[in-house]
Write a protein that holds these residues in place. Structure first.
Motif, PDB file in Angstrom:
ATOM      1  N   HIS A  54      -8.908  -5.490 -10.893  1.00 54.02           N
ATOM      2  CA  HIS A  54      -7.799  -5.906 -10.040  1.00 54.02           C
ATOM      3  C   HIS A  54      -7.101  -4.704  -9.383  1.00 54.02           C
ATOM      4  CE1 HIS A  54      -8.216  -9.394 -12.834  1.00 54.02           C
ATOM      5  NE2 HIS A  54      -7.970 -10.079 -11.719  1.00 54.02           N
ATOM      6  N   LEU A  55      -7.319  -3.527  -9.944  1.00 59.29           N
ATOM      7  CA  LEU A  55      -6.679  -2.320  -9.419  1.00 59.29           C
ATOM      8  C   LEU A  55      -7.606  -1.510  -8.515  1.00 59.29           C
ATOM      9  CD1 LEU A  55      -4.775  -1.084 -12.611  1.00 59.29           C
ATOM     10  CD2 LEU A  55      -3.971  -2.607 -10.809  1.00 59.29           C
ATOM     11  N   HIS A  56      -8.752  -2.074  -8.179  1.00 57.34           N
ATOM     12  CA  HIS A  56      -9.682  -1.383  -7.289  1.00 57.34           C
ATOM     13  C   HIS A  56      -9.300  -1.655  -5.840  1.00 57.34           C
ATOM     14  CE1 HIS A  56     -13.004  -1.236 -10.636  1.00 57.34           C
ATOM     15  NE2 HIS A  56     -11.927  -0.512 -10.898  1.00 57.34           N
ATOM     16  N   THR A  57      -8.136  -1.166  -5.471  1.00 63.44           N
ATOM     17  CA  THR A  57      -7.586  -1.314  -4.125  1.00 63.44           C
ATOM     18  C   THR A  57      -7.227   0.079  -3.603  1.00 63.44           C
ATOM     19  OG1 THR A  57      -5.318  -1.576  -4.937  1.00 63.44           O
ATOM     20  CG2 THR A  57      -6.646  -3.589  -4.702  1.00 63.44           C
ATOM     21  N   PRO A  58      -7.023   0.221  -2.289  1.00 61.16           N
ATOM     22  CA  PRO A  58      -6.695   1.547  -1.742  1.00 61.16           C
ATOM     23  C   PRO A  58      -5.480   2.196  -2.392  1.00 61.16           C
ATOM     24  CG  PRO A  58      -7.310   0.070   0.028  1.00 61.16           C
ATOM     25  CD  PRO A  58      -7.251  -0.768  -1.219  1.00 61.16           C
ATOM     26  N   MET A  59      -4.414   1.411  -2.625  1.00 64.98           N
ATOM     27  CA  MET A  59      -3.198   1.980  -3.195  1.00 64.98           C
ATOM     28  C   MET A  59      -3.470   2.639  -4.542  1.00 64.98           C
ATOM     29  SD  MET A  59       0.481   0.174  -4.025  1.00 64.98           S
ATOM     30  CE  MET A  59      -0.112  -0.874  -5.359  1.00 64.98           C
ATOM     31  N   TYR A  60      -4.214   1.965  -5.415  1.00 65.45           N
ATOM     32  CA  TYR A  60      -4.493   2.508  -6.749  1.00 65.45           C
ATOM     33  C   TYR A  60      -5.594   3.572  -6.711  1.00 65.45           C
ATOM     34  CZ  TYR A  60      -1.544  -1.326  -8.247  1.00 65.45           C
ATOM     35  OH  TYR A  60      -0.484  -2.184  -8.412  1.00 65.45           O
ATOM     36  N   PHE A  61      -6.463   3.504  -5.721  1.00 70.85           N
ATOM     37  CA  PHE A  61      -7.453   4.566  -5.536  1.00 70.85           C
ATOM     38  C   PHE A  61      -6.756   5.891  -5.233  1.00 70.85           C
ATOM     39  CE2 PHE A  61      -9.962   6.967  -2.323  1.00 70.85           C
ATOM     40  CZ  PHE A  61     -11.000   7.392  -3.153  1.00 70.85           C
ATOM     41  N   PHE A  62      -5.784   5.853  -4.324  1.00 75.11           N
ATOM     42  CA  PHE A  62      -5.026   7.060  -4.003  1.00 75.11           C
ATOM     43  C   PHE A  62      -4.185   7.507  -5.196  1.00 75.11           C
ATOM     44  CE2 PHE A  62      -5.190   5.220   0.476  1.00 75.11           C
ATOM     45  CZ  PHE A  62      -6.273   6.016   0.847  1.00 75.11           C
ATOM     46  N   LEU A  63      -3.643   6.550  -5.935  1.00 77.36           N
ATOM     47  CA  LEU A  63      -2.828   6.882  -7.113  1.00 77.36           C
ATOM     48  C   LEU A  63      -3.664   7.591  -8.179  1.00 77.36           C
ATOM     49  CD1 LEU A  63      -0.229   6.765  -8.736  1.00 77.36           C
ATOM     50  CD2 LEU A  63      -0.801   4.411  -9.385  1.00 77.36           C
ATOM     51  N   ALA A  64      -4.893   7.112  -8.396  1.00 78.79           N
ATOM     52  CA  ALA A  64      -5.779   7.757  -9.373  1.00 78.79           C
ATOM     53  C   ALA A  64      -6.116   9.180  -8.940  1.00 78.79           C
ATOM     54  CB  ALA A  64      -7.055   6.931  -9.541  1.00 78.79           C
ATOM     55  N   ASN A  65      -6.326   9.380  -7.641  1.00 82.89           N
ATOM     56  CA  ASN A  65      -6.582  10.724  -7.131  1.00 82.89           C
ATOM     57  C   ASN A  65      -5.365  11.627  -7.326  1.00 82.89           C
ATOM     58  OD1 ASN A  65      -9.237  11.279  -5.366  1.00 82.89           O
ATOM     59  ND2 ASN A  65      -8.740   9.099  -5.258  1.00 82.89           N
ATOM     60  N   LEU A  66      -4.176  11.087  -7.103  1.00 80.08           N
ATOM     61  CA  LEU A  66      -2.949  11.857  -7.310  1.00 80.08           C
ATOM     62  C   LEU A  66      -2.801  12.259  -8.773  1.00 80.08           C
ATOM     63  CD1 LEU A  66      -0.276  12.924  -6.027  1.00 80.08           C
ATOM     64  CD2 LEU A  66       0.771  10.753  -6.722  1.00 80.08           C
ATOM     65  N   SER A  67      -3.126  11.358  -9.687  1.00 76.37           N
ATOM     66  CA  SER A  67      -3.043  11.662 -11.118  1.00 76.37           C
ATOM     67  C   SER A  67      -4.028  12.762 -11.501  1.00 76.37           C
ATOM     68  CB  SER A  67      -3.313  10.402 -11.942  1.00 76.37           C
ATOM     69  OG  SER A  67      -2.281   9.457 -11.784  1.00 76.37           O
TER      70      SER A  67
END
Length: 310
Positions: A54-67
């Motif tokens: 459910h979190l495989h969306t652009p917003m969470y993709f960028f968030l994972a990269n930021l982390s």
């Protein structure tokens, strides 16, 4: 400083946050705790995003990269600082200092660009919701991240190479806990006019452009939210970008505070203490800011940890 101009023989001394021996165990424990919290918190966030479909969306993709970038960002400075305190050695080699400058600029720039990309993502989601899936395709999201990496890598490569061309004394004392580029450049005895110009140009162009993009995106977002008729609709729209806005405010306000404090006090030690905010505190708080206000991430973390999140 000892005289001499053989740069390859230069040795840099990181004086750290305090020269008081009795404070070193306290500083070591504090920074070790913050580093472990940063790594653990951001790893949990990456795991939550990668494991929940459910979190495989652009917003969470960028968030994972930021982390991921935040973990690497703190890892460029804190482990070396902890090692120096533990071994009671302040020495960092010339090559080690240039390497630290390169990775610090690379990852700081990535933080800057990713925050701008995330603001653009929220702008498209709120201002153009019907075209969101068409615009923010997976290939486009990957391209945005790759462009961020490329621009940041070029900037850090140019600036670190220019530092390597400078001449230093054989013993250089840096009033900081890492090789901060501005202090390192000012300690060179060769002409540093071009270095100063490139540093200011990079801050104005890359940092200014990212901040301008963020401000533009949020001006459009606020305008769109104001046009929503229902209170519930306004709250739902604002809640999707509240966490990101908090992180952006924390990141840029702490950096602004560092440079204002350095300009006001002209003290390298005060600048080093203020730098802790954006080099350590901000990456540590980011996963908590996102997880505490996000129901989806809290649900994913609950499934991973097995304990309900607050």
């Amino acid at each position: 400083m000892e005289p001499g101009n053989d740069t390859q023989m230069s040795v840099f001394l990181l004086l750290g946050l305090s020269g008081e021996p009795e404070l070193q165990p306290l500083i070591f424990g504090l920074f070790l705790s913050m580093y472990l919290i940063t790594v653990f918190g951001n790893l949990l966030l990456i795991l939550a995003v990668s494991s929940d479909s459910h979190l495989h969306t652009p917003m969470y993709f960028f968030l994972a990269n930021l982390s991921f970038v935040d973990i690497c960002f703190t890892s460029t400075t804190i482990p070396k600082m902890l090692w120096n305190i533990q071994t009671q050695r302040q020495v960092v080699t010339y090559e080690g200092c240039i390497t630290q400058i390169y990775f610090f600029l690379l990852l700081a720039g990535l933080d800057n660009f990713l925050l701008a990309v995330m603001a653009y993502d929220r702008f498209v989601a709120i201002c153009h919701p019907l075209h969101y899936t068409v615009i923010m395709k997976p290939t486009y999201c990957v391209l945005l991240v790759l462009v961020s990496w490329t621009m940041s890598a070029l900037n850090s490569l140019i600036q670190s190479l220019m530092v390597s061309w400078l001449s230093f004394c054989r013993l250089v004392e840096i009033s900081h806990f890492f090789c901060e580029i501005n202090q390192v450049v000012q300690l060179a005895f060769s002409d540093k006019f071009l270095n100063d110009m490139v540093m200011h140009f990079a801050v104005a162009l890359l940092g200014g452009a990212s901040l301008a993009g963020i401000l533009y995106s949020y001006s459009k977002i606020v305008s769109s939210i104001c046009r929503i008729s229902s209170i519930q609709g306004k709250y739902k729209a604002f809640s999707t970008c509240a966490s990101h806005l908090s992180v952006v405010s924390l990141f840029y306000c702490t950096i602004l505070g560092v440079y204002l404090s350095s300009a006001a006090t002209q003290s390298s030690h005060a600048t080093a203490v203020a730098s802790v905010m954006y080099t350590v505190v901000t990456p540590m708080l980011n996963p908590f800011i996102y997880s505490l206000r996000n129901r989806d991430i809290k649900g994913a973390l609950k499934r991973i940890v097995g304990v309900p999140m607050l």
